[in-house]
Write an enzyme that holds these catalytic residues in place. Structure first.
Site, mmCIF file in Angstrom:
data_model
loop_
_atom_site.group_PDB
_atom_site.id
_atom_site.type_symbol
_atom_site.label_atom_id
_atom_site.label_comp_id
_atom_site.label_asym_id
_atom_site.label_seq_id
_atom_site.Cartn_x
_atom_site.Cartn_y
_atom_site.Cartn_z
ATOM 1 N NE ARG A 107 -3.880 0.565 1.961
ATOM 2 C CZ ARG A 107 -5.082 0.615 2.532
ATOM 3 N NH1 ARG A 107 -5.285 1.359 3.605
ATOM 4 N NH2 ARG A 107 -6.087 -0.081 2.032
ATOM 5 C CG HIS A 134 -8.491 -0.045 -2.752
ATOM 6 N ND1 HIS A 134 -7.642 -1.097 -2.449
ATOM 7 C CD2 HIS A 134 -9.173 0.212 -1.611
ATOM 8 C CE1 HIS A 134 -7.810 -1.437 -1.188
ATOM 9 N NE2 HIS A 134 -8.724 -0.679 -0.659
ATOM 10 C CD GLN A 137 -13.059 -2.228 -0.725
ATOM 11 O OE1 GLN A 137 -12.246 -2.120 0.167
ATOM 12 N NE2 GLN A 137 -14.249 -2.786 -0.520
ATOM 13 C CG ASP A 225 -13.911 6.099 -0.689
ATOM 14 O OD1 ASP A 225 -13.965 5.909 0.541
ATOM 15 O OD2 ASP A 225 -12.847 6.001 -1.343
ATOM 16 C CB CYS A 266 -14.031 0.804 0.038
ATOM 17 S SG CYS A 266 -13.484 2.498 0.328
ATOM 18 N NE ARG A 294 -10.164 -5.527 0.402
ATOM 19 C CZ ARG A 294 -9.477 -4.495 0.885
ATOM 20 N NH1 ARG A 294 -10.119 -3.488 1.445
ATOM 21 N NH2 ARG A 294 -8.166 -4.428 0.765
HETATM 22 N N1 CP Z 1 -11.282 -0.476 2.482
HETATM 23 C C1 CP Z 1 -10.002 -0.509 2.880
HETATM 24 O O1 CP Z 1 -9.052 -0.748 2.131
HETATM 25 O O2 CP Z 1 -9.848 -0.286 4.216
HETATM 26 P P1 CP Z 1 -8.486 -0.060 5.001
HETATM 27 O O3 CP Z 1 -7.946 1.283 4.593
HETATM 28 O O4 CP Z 1 -8.886 -0.089 6.452
HETATM 29 O O5 CP Z 1 -7.521 -1.159 4.660
HETATM 30 N N1 NVA Z 2 -10.273 6.598 -1.082
HETATM 31 C C1 NVA Z 2 -9.825 6.111 0.200
HETATM 32 C C2 NVA Z 2 -9.974 4.629 0.281
HETATM 33 C C3 NVA Z 2 -9.604 4.025 1.607
HETATM 34 C C4 NVA Z 2 -9.736 2.543 1.637
HETATM 35 C C5 NVA Z 2 -8.386 6.540 0.435
HETATM 36 O O1 NVA Z 2 -7.564 6.413 -0.482
HETATM 37 O O2 NVA Z 2 -8.104 7.022 1.533
#
Ligand code: CP
Ligand code: NVA
Length: 308
Positions: A107, A134, A137, A225, A266, A294
């Site tokens: 990540r 992502h 997800q 989101d 998400c 997930r």
């Molecule tokens: N939806 C998602 O990826 O959540 P986290 O940021 O908690 O991993």
């Molecule tokens: N759009 C959000 C998704 C988190 C899972 C972010 O990037 O923070």
């Protein structure tokens, strides 16, 4: 090397096979304590590094739990614990990691870092979220939609809000899984033109509609989101909130969709901002099924990457 970097970079047949594996593995575990290992342990003797340069609840815990269920071992690392961004190149870091572990989940911020890791690691690399996408997800989300409503192909998905990383992966999924998508949000927060063009080139109907009530007409699924993603500056908060308030998913908006439309997010959700409590906790909401899936979807992604 079978990396899992973005949905549009993976063959539709492979994505579909992963979802079938996920479904079968989920069914095989039904009713069992969360911590019990799977009957077959495809990752026995394998080690996966989970690297986070941003916070995470779901991605971190679901990957860790899923790998252990499959008999594998994990190493969870934060970017600041590594030399990432401290002068050593990503390419050199990747070359080193590939000597220790069987796969890397990353990540990170810039998607280019993910691609550089994949190019040099010599082991499969999985995208655990970047500023741009992502994909894990949306694999879970497509699985969740199909569990509740059957094939997603030909359905109408509406994204309401910021055209962000999660929205981009929904657009990639539209092309790969064959559904249509309407984006509704302010023009300054439109999704990337390349993702829209890609889905259109795959034959999907992608609509940009500024009026949220008009957008959700005929929707099978409404998705939103947070108004500020982890990579967005807090200084943009007030401006974004003002721009995005008309795109809140509330009961009025859901009432304008199809009567059996589902709601997805998400998570983490900011209740009272992009979505109301009534929708989050209402009958259309499948947000916790998404979170659970997930686990199952990523187990299947790992098996595909490792050929196990
Ligand atoms: N939806 C998602 O990826 O959540 P986290 O940021 O908690 O991993
Ligand atoms: N759009 C959000 C998704 C988190 C899972 C972010 O990037 O923070």
């Amino acid at each position: 090397m079978p990396h899992f970097l973005d949905l549009h970079l993976t063959e539709p047949a492979d994505l579909r096979a992963m979802l079938e594996t996920a479904k079968a593995m989920k069914a095989a575990r039904a009713g069992r304590p969360r911590g019990t290992p799977d009957d077959s342990l495809p990752l026995a003797g394998r080690m996966v590094a989970l690297i986070f340069e941003k916070p995470s609840t779901r991605t971190r815990v679901s990957f860790d739990a899923g790998i252990r269920q499959m008999g594998g071992q994990t190493m969870v690392l934060s970017g600041s614990e590594l030399q990432l961004g401290h002068g050593e190149t990503i390419a050199d870091t990747a070359r080193v990691l590939g000597r220790y572990v069987d796969a890397v989940m990353l990540r990170t911020f810039d998607e280019a870092v993910l691609h550089e890791m994949a190019e040099h690691a010599g082991v499969p690399v999985i995208n655990g979220l970047t500023n741009e996408s992502h994909p894990c997800q949306i694999m879970a989300d497509v699985m969740t939609y199909e569990e509740h409503r059957g094939p997603i192909a030909g359905r109408k998905v509406v994204w309401s809000g910021d055209g962000n990383n999660v929205c981009t992966s929904w657009l990639h999924a539209a092309g790969q899984f064959g559904f249509d998508l309407t984006f509704t949000g302010p023009q300054t927060l439109d999704p990337p033109a390349a993702a829209v063009a890609q889905a259109r080139a795959a034959g999907r109907r992608i609509v940009i509609e500024r009026d949220p009530l008009a957008a959700v007409e005929g929707a099978d699924l409404v998705v939103t989101d947070t108004w500020l993603s982890m990579h967005d500056s807090q200084s943009a908060r007030e401006r974004r909130h003002n721009q995005l308030r008309p795109y809140q998913v509330n009961e009025r908006l859901m009432a304008a969709a199809k009567p059996d439309a589902l709601f997805m997010h998400c998570l983490p959700a900011h209740r009272g901002e992009e979505v109301t409590n009534a929708v989050m906790d209402g009958p259309a909401s499948v947000v916790f099924d998404e979170a659970e899936n997930r686990l199952h979807a990523q187990k299947a992604i790992l098996r595909w990457c490792l050929g196990l």
